[in-house]
Design an enzyme around this catalytic site. Sequence first.
Site, PDB file in Angstrom:
ATOM      1  N   GLN A 135       0.830  -1.205   0.000  1.00  0.00           N
ATOM      2  CA  GLN A 135       0.000   0.000   0.000  1.00  0.00           C
ATOM      3  C   GLN A 135       0.864   1.255   0.000  1.00  0.00           C
ATOM      4  O   GLN A 135       0.365   2.357  -0.087  1.00  0.00           O
ATOM      5  CB  GLN A 135      -0.892   0.029   1.247  1.00  0.00           C
ATOM      6  CG  GLN A 135      -1.937  -1.062   1.298  1.00  0.00           C
ATOM      7  CD  GLN A 135      -2.652  -1.119   2.632  1.00  0.00           C
ATOM      8  OE1 GLN A 135      -2.563  -2.114   3.337  1.00  0.00           O
ATOM      9  NE2 GLN A 135      -3.352  -0.058   3.012  1.00  0.00           N
TER      10      GLN A 135
ATOM     11  N   PHE B  88      -5.771  -4.120   3.350  1.00  0.00           N
ATOM     12  CA  PHE B  88      -6.519  -3.918   4.591  1.00  0.00           C
ATOM     13  C   PHE B  88      -5.675  -3.324   5.707  1.00  0.00           C
ATOM     14  O   PHE B  88      -5.952  -3.519   6.887  1.00  0.00           O
ATOM     15  CB  PHE B  88      -7.196  -5.227   5.044  1.00  0.00           C
ATOM     16  CG  PHE B  88      -8.103  -5.805   3.997  1.00  0.00           C
ATOM     17  CD1 PHE B  88      -9.268  -5.153   3.639  1.00  0.00           C
ATOM     18  CD2 PHE B  88      -7.776  -6.986   3.337  1.00  0.00           C
ATOM     19  CE1 PHE B  88     -10.101  -5.659   2.646  1.00  0.00           C
ATOM     20  CE2 PHE B  88      -8.607  -7.503   2.339  1.00  0.00           C
ATOM     21  CZ  PHE B  88      -9.767  -6.839   1.996  1.00  0.00           C
TER      22      PHE B  88
ATOM     23  N   ARG C 223      -5.894   7.729  16.805  1.00  0.00           N
ATOM     24  CA  ARG C 223      -7.201   7.592  16.155  1.00  0.00           C
ATOM     25  C   ARG C 223      -8.212   6.957  17.108  1.00  0.00           C
ATOM     26  O   ARG C 223      -9.393   7.326  17.092  1.00  0.00           O
ATOM     27  CB  ARG C 223      -7.094   6.806  14.845  1.00  0.00           C
ATOM     28  CG  ARG C 223      -8.338   6.903  13.977  1.00  0.00           C
ATOM     29  CD  ARG C 223      -8.137   6.298  12.589  1.00  0.00           C
ATOM     30  NE  ARG C 223      -7.603   7.230  11.624  1.00  0.00           N
ATOM     31  CZ  ARG C 223      -8.330   8.126  10.936  1.00  0.00           C
ATOM     32  NH1 ARG C 223      -9.637   8.208  11.106  1.00  0.00           N
ATOM     33  NH2 ARG C 223      -7.757   8.933  10.080  1.00  0.00           N
TER      34      ARG C 223
ATOM     35  N   GLU D 148     -12.804   2.625   4.980  1.00  0.00           N
ATOM     36  CA  GLU D 148     -12.773   2.098   6.341  1.00  0.00           C
ATOM     37  C   GLU D 148     -14.051   2.286   7.164  1.00  0.00           C
ATOM     38  O   GLU D 148     -14.427   1.389   7.930  1.00  0.00           O
ATOM     39  CB  GLU D 148     -11.629   2.746   7.126  1.00  0.00           C
ATOM     40  CG  GLU D 148     -10.253   2.456   6.578  1.00  0.00           C
ATOM     41  CD  GLU D 148      -9.217   3.359   7.221  1.00  0.00           C
ATOM     42  OE1 GLU D 148      -9.175   4.554   6.867  1.00  0.00           O
ATOM     43  OE2 GLU D 148      -8.489   2.879   8.093  1.00  0.00           O
TER      44      GLU D 148
HETATM   45  N1  MTE Z   1     -11.076  -2.967  -0.121  1.00  0.00           N
HETATM   46  C1  MTE Z   1     -10.497  -4.041  -0.700  1.00  0.00           C
HETATM   47  N2  MTE Z   1     -11.182  -4.711  -1.626  1.00  0.00           N
HETATM   48  N3  MTE Z   1      -9.240  -4.444  -0.339  1.00  0.00           N
HETATM   49  C2  MTE Z   1      -8.517  -3.786   0.633  1.00  0.00           C
HETATM   50  O1  MTE Z   1      -7.385  -4.164   0.928  1.00  0.00           O
HETATM   51  N4  MTE Z   1      -8.467  -1.925   2.253  1.00  0.00           N
HETATM   52  C3  MTE Z   1      -9.261  -1.013   3.065  1.00  0.00           C
HETATM   53  C4  MTE Z   1     -10.278  -0.270   2.208  1.00  0.00           C
HETATM   54  N5  MTE Z   1     -11.005  -1.179   1.367  1.00  0.00           N
HETATM   55  C5  MTE Z   1      -9.117  -2.648   1.261  1.00  0.00           C
HETATM   56  C6  MTE Z   1     -10.410  -2.264   0.829  1.00  0.00           C
HETATM   57  C7  MTE Z   1      -8.452  -0.027   3.786  1.00  0.00           C
HETATM   58  S1  MTE Z   1      -7.716  -0.478   5.235  1.00  0.00           S
HETATM   59  C8  MTE Z   1      -8.311   1.247   3.343  1.00  0.00           C
HETATM   60  S2  MTE Z   1      -7.463   2.400   4.228  1.00  0.00           S
HETATM   61  C9  MTE Z   1      -8.887   1.691   2.056  1.00  0.00           C
HETATM   62  O2  MTE Z   1      -9.567   0.646   1.380  1.00  0.00           O
HETATM   63  C10 MTE Z   1      -7.763   2.218   1.178  1.00  0.00           C
HETATM   64  O3  MTE Z   1      -8.211   2.576  -0.083  1.00  0.00           O
HETATM   65  P1  MTE Z   1      -8.936   3.966  -0.391  1.00  0.00           P
HETATM   66  O4  MTE Z   1      -8.291   5.012   0.428  1.00  0.00           O
HETATM   67  O5  MTE Z   1      -8.716   4.144  -1.833  1.00  0.00           O
HETATM   68  O6  MTE Z   1     -10.377   3.767  -0.021  1.00  0.00           O
HETATM   69  N1  HPA Z   2      -4.606   5.900   8.832  1.00  0.00           N
HETATM   70  C1  HPA Z   2      -3.726   5.094   8.238  1.00  0.00           C
HETATM   71  N2  HPA Z   2      -2.435   5.274   8.285  1.00  0.00           N
HETATM   72  C2  HPA Z   2      -1.972   6.320   8.978  1.00  0.00           C
HETATM   73  C3  HPA Z   2      -2.831   7.191   9.610  1.00  0.00           C
HETATM   74  C4  HPA Z   2      -4.211   6.977   9.543  1.00  0.00           C
HETATM   75  O1  HPA Z   2      -5.024   7.728  10.096  1.00  0.00           O
HETATM   76  N3  HPA Z   2      -2.085   8.126  10.217  1.00  0.00           N
HETATM   77  C5  HPA Z   2      -0.821   7.817   9.956  1.00  0.00           C
HETATM   78  N4  HPA Z   2      -0.727   6.726   9.201  1.00  0.00           N
HETATM   79 MO1  MOS Z   3      -6.163   1.370   5.946  1.00  0.00          MO
HETATM   80  S1  MOS Z   3      -5.985   0.559   7.828  1.00  0.00           S
HETATM   81  O1  MOS Z   3      -5.733   2.964   6.551  1.00  0.00           O
HETATM   82  O2  MOS Z   3      -4.724   0.787   5.255  1.00  0.00           O
END
Ligand code: MTE
Ligand code: HPA
Ligand code: MOS
Length: 784
Positions: free
Chosen positions: A218, A249, A331, A733
Site C-alpha cells: 500500500q 486492509f 485515532r 474504512e
Molecule cells: N477494499 C479491498 N477490496 N481491499 C482492501 O485491501 N483496504 C481497506 C479499504 N477497502 C481494502 C479495501 C483499507 S484499510 C483502506 S485504508 C482503504 O480501502 C484504502 O483505499 P482507499 O483510500 O482508496 O479507499
Molecule cells: N490511517 C492510516 N495510516 C496512517 C494514519 C491513519 O489515520 N495516520 C498515519 N498513518
Molecule cells: Mo487502511 S488501515 O488505513 O490501510
Amino acid sequence: MNHPAIPELKAAIPELAGAAWSGVGLSRKHESAELHVLGQATYTDDIPELQGTLHAALGLSTKAHANITAMDLEPVKNSPGVVAVFTATDIPGVNDMGPIIHDDPILSPGLVQYVGQPIFVVVADTHTNARRAARKAVITYDELPAIFTPQQAKAAGSYVLPPMKLLKGDAQAAFERAPRKVKGELFVGGQEQFYLEGQISYAIPKENRGMFVQCSTQHPSEMLHLVAHALGLNSHNVTVECRRMGGGFGGKESQSALWAICASLAAFKLKVPVKLRADRDDDMIVTGKRHCFFYEYEVGYDDAGRIVAAKVDMTSRAGYSADLSGPVATRAICHFDNCYYLSDADIRAGAGKTNTQSNTAFRGFGGPQGAIAMEYIIDEIARELGKDALDIRRLNFYGTDERNVTPYGQLVEGNVLPELTARLEATSEYRARREAIEKFNATSPVLKKGLAFTPLKFGIAFNVTHLNQAGALVHVYVDGSVLVNHGGTEMGQGVNTKVMQVVAHELGLDMCHVRITATDTSKVANTSATAASTGADLNGKAAQDAARQIKERLAKFAVEQHGGDVASVRFEDDHVHVNGQAIRWHVLVGQAYLKRVQLWSDGFYATPHLSWDPKSMNGHPFSYYAFGAAVSEVIVDTLTGEWRLLRADALYDAGKSLNPAIDIGQVEGAFIQGMGWLTTEQLWWNANGKLMTHAPSTYKIPGISDCPGDFRVNLFEQPNVADSIHRSKAVGEPPLLLPFSVFFAIRDAISAVGNHQVNPPLNAPATSEEILRAIDAVTAKVAN
Ligand code: MTE
Ligand code: HPA
Ligand code: MOS
C-alpha cells in the site's frame, strides 16, 4: 470493451438524460473486473520470472523473548538448492524498518522479541527448498521473561511509546457529581488482515547499484525509503512498483517492508533477481495485525440517559515495536466519542509493549477500537435505565448548532446523522421488529433473538497532517488516448476506477479512452500510503489538477484555432466544443501536438485546513466526517452459543458517490469483515507466546454462508459539505463500524435470557464460547 455511444448511454441512464455526460457518479464496473474474473489480472507472483531468479525464505525465532547465544547455520547452508544465507550483519545499511520510531530490526541483531521474529534469510533455487532449509538452523537461546497481554503490559508499565491523554473539561468532578454511573472493563480482540494475496516482493538488481522491486504494498514510497536505507543507497537508486494487491486492509501499509527489504538484500548481495513470498502460516506468524484493546471505563449520566462525564483508559497490544501504534492510539482516542457529544472527558491510550507480532494498520486504524467502547457503554446505560438503546444513542448525538465540538476541538460539520438515523429507523422497521422480537423471545426459551441499531462517525484524513498530499501524472498521447499514473495503490477497493472516472469526466471523455498504469515511485515521488480511506480523495484531486492543466492548454489552443472565448470551451461527449463547433477530441489533440502544445501534466493536491497539536491532542485533524448506521437482527441458540445474522440494513453516507456500485461493495465488504472481527476471528497464543491460530483451519473468517440472507445496503446520497473530489466521501474504512450492530444484537439476545435485567459481560470476539460464558454470567446474576 464495447461501450455504447454516448447518446444511447444517456437514454439508458435516467440521471444522465438532459445532463452533461459525466464520468463521475455512475456505477462503472471496476477497471480490472474482467481481468479478475478471467484470471488475467497480474499480481506480483504472476509476473514472469527472469532467468536465474532465486527464492528466499525467512528463518524465524521460536522464542518469545530471548538472547541468541549460539547459531549454527551450517545445516541451512548444506540443505539442497541453497545458495546463500544472510543475517543482520550482512545488511550494508541500517538494520531498521520502523516507519516512525526506529525500534524495528529487519533481522534480529541477537535479541528476539516474539515467536516468529525473522533471524536470517536463506536463498535457494526454489521456494520449497528455501522454506525447507529455513527450518534447519540450530539456534540456542537464553530466555528472558515475556509479556503477552495488554493487561500485563499495563501492569508492568511496558509501552512502546509514552501513553497519550486527551482531557476536556473536568471529567473527574463531573463523574463525582453525576446522578448515575457505569464502571467496567472490556476486552476487544485483534484481527488478522487475511488479504487473499499474501506478502510478496520480487527484487531485480539493476545497473550501477540500482534496485527494482515489484512489491505487493500500500506504500511504495515507504518501501523505497526502507530498502534504500537498508542497502545504504540513495532513494533514486531504488524503484518500487505495484500494479495491484490482492487485498491489503492495512497489513501492507508498513509491513510489506520486511519482504521488500529481505528480497532486495539478497538480490543486492547475489546480483540476481530474488523473490520472497510468504506462505500463509509464516505470513500470519510474522506480521502484525489489528491491535486488541483492553478498556477500563467510568461514565456518569443523568436520569434521562445523557452522558455527563466519560473516562476511559485504553491499552492496546502494540507488540514488540512501535510500528504505527502511535497514530493508531491517536485515532482510537479521536473516535472514542463516536457520534456523541462529551462535555467532560478524560480519554487515555497506551500502546502496550508485548512479546508478540508488531501490530499495525487494519481497516479503521484504531477508530473502530475507540468507538466500540463508547457503544458498549451506551448499551449498558440503556439497559440500566430499561430504555431502548436507540433512544439513548439519539439523546447523546452531536447537535448541529450546539453540543457540536469533539473532545479534541474539531467542530462536527455536515452532521447528517439525525436524518440518516430517522431514515434507517423507518426503512428497517426498527420499532415493529423490536416488538416482534420481544414477542418471539417471550415464548422461545432456547432460541433468543436480538436487535441493535448502531451509528458511526469517522474522521477522514491521515491523522498525521503532512501525509495528506498526493501527486499524479496525466499523459495525453497524439492519438487522443490518456494514460494516468497517481500515487495511490489498487488493492481491490477501486481507487483506479474512481481516478479514471475523474480524469474522463474532466476531459469529457468516455472511460474507455483512459488507462491507469502501475503505481511506480519513479513516476510520482514521495507519495503517501494508500490508507486512511483517502485514496480517491487525494489522488482523485491530484489527477483532476493534472487533467485541468491539460484542458486549459487545449482550450486556449482551440480558441486560437477556431475563435470564441476560452471560458466557453466545453469538453464533452469525446468532443471539444468551441465557438459553435464540435471538434473530435483526438482531432484537436493531434492538431495541438503539431503546434507544440504540451499534452501531459503533473498534478498535486494537499488537503486544506488541517491542523493537529499532538501535545494537547487538539486541532482540526480531519477534513470532514463520514456517517452511517446499521440495524442487525440475530438469533442465538442459548444452549450452544451458535447464532445467525438474519437481516442487516446499512445506510452509509458516501457523500455524492463517485461510483455507487463500488461504494456499495466497499460497505458490504467492510460490514462482513467487521462482523468477523467481532464474532468468529479469534487470535490465540499459547503459553510460550506462539500464535496457534495461523491458518484458516483455526482462524475463522466469515464465509459466504455467514452473510445475512437479507442484506440491505444503501447509500445516503447527499453532497459532502467539504470541497472533496466531486463532493464524494471516503468509503474504505468507516463501514467497518457498521457491524457493531451485529455484536450488540448478540448482546441483546443474551440479555433476553435474563429478561434484560442485567448487562451481559460480553467481550469481543463474541465466539460461541464467549456467548455461552456471557449467558452463564447472566443466569448466575439473575438467580441471585
Ligand atoms: N477494499 C479491498 N477490496 N481491499 C482492501 O485491501 N483496504 C481497506 C479499504 N477497502 C481494502 C479495501 C483499507 S484499510 C483502506 S485504508 C482503504 O480501502 C484504502 O483505499 P482507499 O483510500 O482508496 O479507499
Ligand atoms: N490511517 C492510516 N495510516 C496512517 C494514519 C491513519 O489515520 N495516520 C498515519 N498513518
Ligand atoms: Mo487502511 S488501515 O488505513 O490501510
